[in-house]
Design a protein around this motif. Structure first.
Motif, PDB file in Angstrom:
ATOM      1  N   UNK A 135       0.836  -1.206   0.000  1.00  0.00           N
ATOM      2  CA  UNK A 135       0.000   0.000   0.000  1.00  0.00           C
ATOM      3  C   UNK A 135       0.868   1.253   0.000  1.00  0.00           C
ATOM      4  N   UNK A 136       1.935   1.244   0.797  1.00  0.00           N
ATOM      5  CA  UNK A 136       2.841   2.400   0.828  1.00  0.00           C
ATOM      6  C   UNK A 136       3.469   2.626  -0.536  1.00  0.00           C
ATOM      7  N   UNK A 137       3.884   1.556  -1.185  1.00  0.00           N
ATOM      8  CA  UNK A 137       4.493   1.693  -2.508  1.00  0.00           C
ATOM      9  C   UNK A 137       3.480   2.170  -3.540  1.00  0.00           C
ATOM     10  N   UNK A 144      -1.828  15.206  -0.333  1.00  0.00           N
ATOM     11  CA  UNK A 144      -2.857  14.922  -1.330  1.00  0.00           C
ATOM     12  C   UNK A 144      -4.253  15.177  -0.765  1.00  0.00           C
ATOM     13  N   UNK A 145      -5.170  15.544  -1.633  1.00  0.00           N
ATOM     14  CA  UNK A 145      -6.541  15.778  -1.212  1.00  0.00           C
ATOM     15  C   UNK A 145      -7.172  14.455  -0.777  1.00  0.00           C
ATOM     16  N   UNK A 151      -8.553   8.542  -1.263  1.00  0.00           N
ATOM     17  CA  UNK A 151      -9.595   7.517  -1.171  1.00  0.00           C
ATOM     18  C   UNK A 151      -9.708   6.685  -2.446  1.00  0.00           C
ATOM     19  N   UNK A 152      -9.128   7.155  -3.542  1.00  0.00           N
ATOM     20  CA  UNK A 152      -9.156   6.388  -4.788  1.00  0.00           C
ATOM     21  C   UNK A 152      -8.264   5.158  -4.735  1.00  0.00           C
ATOM     22  N   UNK A 153      -7.314   5.130  -3.788  1.00  0.00           N
ATOM     23  CA  UNK A 153      -6.386   4.015  -3.672  1.00  0.00           C
ATOM     24  C   UNK A 153      -7.048   2.896  -2.873  1.00  0.00           C
TER      25      UNK A 153
END
Length: 245
Positions: free
Chosen positions: A67-69, A84-85, A90-92
């Motif tokens: 997830x970090x990568x 980031x907004x 939330x798109x990730x």
């Protein structure tokens, strides 16, 4: 007394396994990462590992390295991730409200630390701290924002206010509103700052024109414009340094 199994009886954990080996692999990784951070600080870790540390609290029972990568691939750096907004975070996949709250808390803490470095000193004698503060608060934002630092006669910070937020390449700024606010605060000088989300801090023709309009409105009021700084991921540009004001 219960019967003991024969020496060659198969283990329920698998051949050669031990209870410790059955623990999730990421637990040892987390301990090692924390130890490296404790010994060497943030400089001892690449951005994705520093981000892993930030994710540990919100995601306690999962390997967060992928997830970090993924976050670094999407946004580019640790600073850009925490800036980031929320809607883009939330798109990730795997990013929920708890993770977003933790990341925005880190961003807010960074802003407070940078502001603390300039709040008690004359700004013109701590210019590197001013640049660091502006960079921390604006350089990685996805949309343009226009900020004004209002100073008293000793060049101490009275107020730091965002006067406008805009699109990815334009922020509406009204010189008379800047002047009105400076008079309300009894400011004798200001520093202007805005960001270029494109990353290139080079002043545009519109930036130069708007700055000169602000100078023209404030000059008859005895209010000095010390500088206008443009921030971008690739550095900063100073109007004073470029002899544009």
């Amino acid at each position: 007394m219960s019967a003991r199994p024969p020496p060659d009886a198969p283990s329920l954990l698998g051949e050669g396994a031990s209870p410790a080996a059955a623990e999730p692999h990421y637990l040892g990784h987390r301990d090692r990462l924390r130890a490296r951070f404790a010994q060497g600080g943030a400089d001892a870790l690449p951005d994705y590992e520093l981000l892993e540390l930030a994710l540990f609290r919100a995601i306690p029972r999962r390997d967060v390295k992928p997830l970090a990568k993924a976050l670094i691939r999407r946004f580019g750096s640790f600073a850009e991730v925490v800036s980031a907004e929320p809607s883009r975070l939330a798109e990730i996949e795997g990013i929920g409200a708890g993770v977003i709250a933790d990341l925005k808390l880190i961003e807010a803490a960074g802003h407070r630390l940078a502001r603390g470095a300039i709040s008690a000193r004359p700004l013109l004698s701590s210019w590197s701290a001013v640049l660091e503060y502006c960079r921390a608060t604006m350089a990685f934002a996805a949309r343009e924002q226009f900020r004004v630092l209002f100073l008293d006669k000793r060049n101490h910070l009275i107020a730091d206010e965002v006067q406008g937020r805009g699109t990815v390449d334009h922020t509406p700024v009204y010189p008379r509103e800047v002047a009105r606010r400076a008079l309300e605060l009894s400011a004798t000088a200001i520093i202007l700052a805005h960001n270029h989300p494109s990353g290139d801090p080079t002043p545009s023709a519109a930036d130069i024109r708007m700055t000169r309009e602000i100078v023209g409105v404030l000059d008859p009021l005895g209010i000095i414009v010390h500088d206008h700084v443009i921030l971008g991921r690739e550095g900063h540009a100073s109007f004073k340094g470029l002899k544009l004001i």
